[in-house]
Scaffold this active site. Sequence first.
Site, mmCIF file in Angstrom:
data_model
loop_
_atom_site.group_PDB
_atom_site.id
_atom_site.type_symbol
_atom_site.label_atom_id
_atom_site.label_comp_id
_atom_site.label_asym_id
_atom_site.label_seq_id
_atom_site.Cartn_x
_atom_site.Cartn_y
_atom_site.Cartn_z
ATOM 1 C CE LYS A 176 -2.574 -0.668 -1.594
ATOM 2 N NZ LYS A 176 -1.657 -1.678 -1.939
ATOM 3 C CB ALA A 183 -4.009 2.146 -3.185
ATOM 4 C CG ASP A 189 -6.301 -1.209 -3.160
ATOM 5 O OD1 ASP A 189 -6.521 -2.314 -2.644
ATOM 6 O OD2 ASP A 189 -5.353 -0.989 -3.929
#
Length: 317
Positions: free
Chosen positions: A26, A117, A153
């Site tokens: 991400k 992440a 996340d």
Amino acid sequence: MTEAWGPDDDEPRPHRGPVKVRVPAKINLHLAVGPLRPDGYHELNTVYHAISLFDELTARRGDTLTLTMEGEGTGELELDESNLIIRAARALAARGRVPAYARLHLRKSIPLAGGLAGGSADAAATLIACDLLWGLGLSREELAEVGAQLGSDIPFLLHGGTALGTGHGEAVSPILARPTTWHWVVAIADGGLSTPAVYRELDRLRATDRPAPPVPLGGPDQLMAAMRQRDPEILGAALGNDLQAAALSLRPQLADVLKAGHEAGAIAGIVSGSGPTCVFLAADAAHAQEVAAELTAAKVCRAAVTARGPQPGARVI
Ligand code: C5P
């Protein structure tokens, strides 16, 4: 005790394995960081975006819980009980009341401690893979509840696409927009940055007499409005990251990476999450290739690769 799977044919059943799951990295198109909360997290208002840099996790049946890996970070990443993959498998087994038995193998491309992440991505992949392997049949929302306890996340990486994140990042709501593909260049750094250290540095900068200038942008709302216009120049102007000043303060060389991306003709560039990865927006696929080639030639980062977003979250392949 209720069985995790029942005799009914509609009930989920354990999978013979192997189960292979692909999960994206991400970036945050916009990351507004609020004050430090009593629980040690900062309140966030962010726009998450999943890009085409993937890890793959394979789960096989086993009579104990083991983890092996290949690729990015091999030899550096601990594979013991501290690993987020093992913690995710154990948390899911506890939730499903089954023994945490699986042989897990990670093929890693997402850099460690890069602000992409990667650890949360691997945990999200583990939840999807083990849920199927163990026949638990939990919904994505139930898996996100388990994941939210382990990493901010993880719920987004189960979800994927482009989404708004609030709370400490774990509360995710999808952004309904006409699908547009955005083209990115990802500048991967040598060495990582610790996320807690970057948040602490932001708090320190904010407490000084001359705090880092706030991101001069309209926030997530402006970002989402910019996305709807499907124009990379407009999206580029709306990108922003409150953690960027803190990442630059801890790693001043990142200014050279941002400058090199700008000089290579990128539309815009920001530090990804807590860094040190920097991401650059390009006009199209060919432009992204050009920017990546120039960034590579500038020798300001370990590697510069192209990626597209949005991408689906963790999925069985
Ligand atoms: O949830 P995650 O494991 O990604 O968070 C790592 C650390 O980053 C937290 O322990 C906290 O120090 C910091 N953090 C924060 N505020 C957030 C998310 C993370 O301060 N919203």
